[in-house]
Design a protein around this motif. Sequence first.
Motif, PDB file in Angstrom:
ATOM      1  N   THR A  63       0.837  -1.191   0.000  1.00 42.33           N
ATOM      2  CA  THR A  63       0.000   0.000   0.000  1.00 42.33           C
ATOM      3  C   THR A  63       0.873   1.243   0.000  1.00 42.33           C
ATOM      4  O   THR A  63       2.009   1.223   0.490  1.00 42.33           O
ATOM      5  CB  THR A  63      -0.968   0.010   1.203  1.00 42.33           C
ATOM      6  N   ARG A  87      -4.031   0.712   4.533  1.00 40.67           N
ATOM      7  CA  ARG A  87      -3.424  -0.379   5.305  1.00 40.67           C
ATOM      8  C   ARG A  87      -4.432  -1.463   5.686  1.00 40.67           C
ATOM      9  O   ARG A  87      -4.123  -2.645   5.607  1.00 40.67           O
ATOM     10  CB  ARG A  87      -2.767   0.213   6.553  1.00 40.67           C
ATOM     11  N   ASP A  88      -5.651  -1.072   6.076  1.00 40.33           N
ATOM     12  CA  ASP A  88      -6.652  -2.086   6.460  1.00 40.33           C
ATOM     13  C   ASP A  88      -6.972  -3.013   5.302  1.00 40.33           C
ATOM     14  O   ASP A  88      -7.063  -4.234   5.479  1.00 40.33           O
ATOM     15  CB  ASP A  88      -7.943  -1.426   6.966  1.00 40.33           C
ATOM     16  N   LEU A  89      -7.155  -2.447   4.108  1.00 48.29           N
ATOM     17  CA  LEU A  89      -7.464  -3.278   2.939  1.00 48.29           C
ATOM     18  C   LEU A  89      -6.265  -4.145   2.574  1.00 48.29           C
ATOM     19  O   LEU A  89      -6.421  -5.322   2.245  1.00 48.29           O
ATOM     20  CB  LEU A  89      -7.883  -2.411   1.752  1.00 48.29           C
ATOM     21  N   GLU A  90      -5.068  -3.572   2.653  1.00 51.84           N
ATOM     22  CA  GLU A  90      -3.860  -4.351   2.363  1.00 51.84           C
ATOM     23  C   GLU A  90      -3.774  -5.562   3.299  1.00 51.84           C
ATOM     24  O   GLU A  90      -3.536  -6.689   2.857  1.00 51.84           O
ATOM     25  CB  GLU A  90      -2.613  -3.489   2.534  1.00 51.84           C
ATOM     26  N   GLN A  91      -3.978  -5.354   4.583  1.00 54.35           N
ATOM     27  CA  GLN A  91      -3.907  -6.458   5.546  1.00 54.35           C
ATOM     28  C   GLN A  91      -4.994  -7.486   5.280  1.00 54.35           C
ATOM     29  O   GLN A  91      -4.765  -8.694   5.425  1.00 54.35           O
ATOM     30  CB  GLN A  91      -3.986  -5.911   6.966  1.00 54.35           C
ATOM     31  N   GLN A  92      -6.184  -7.022   4.853  1.00 52.25           N
ATOM     32  CA  GLN A  92      -7.254  -7.955   4.500  1.00 52.25           C
ATOM     33  C   GLN A  92      -6.842  -8.809   3.301  1.00 52.25           C
ATOM     34  O   GLN A  92      -7.074 -10.015   3.294  1.00 52.25           O
ATOM     35  CB  GLN A  92      -8.559  -7.204   4.187  1.00 52.25           C
TER      36      GLN A  92
END
Length: 140
Positions: A63, A87-92
């Motif tokens: 990201t 970051r949240d979407l990347e971790q998902q």
Amino acid sequence: MTHDTLPGPCHLCGDTRGDRVNGAWRCARCGWRYGDVPDADLPLPRIDVVYYLRFGERVKIGTSAQPRRRLGAIRHDELLAFEHGGRDLEQQRHRDFAALREGGEWFTLTGDLAAHIASLRTAGEPWDRYARWLAEALRG
């Protein structure tokens, strides 16, 4: 779809393809209204993206809020896609494709990951999508 030629390059993304929308020219790439000029004294809005970079048969999922700079610092063969998110979407996505993880943020380009990337590509080329998100944020 065929587009006409703008009277000059788009002041936001530099593309020269355009369409007439309600009597005004709009850039075909980013949707910016031709003739409008972004305020050079203001910083551009922050657009967080999740990127998918191919290097051989592997894909890095990362990201950045500055994708041109970030991608310039990473050795890769091809930018496959962008997804609007941070970051949240990347971790998902790391959790979604955990079974394909090779190490760190690198994954094997196969199966569900390849299908996910293909679905993102149907929405357009990565830099065109980024330009559109930027134009939308400036208009917002």
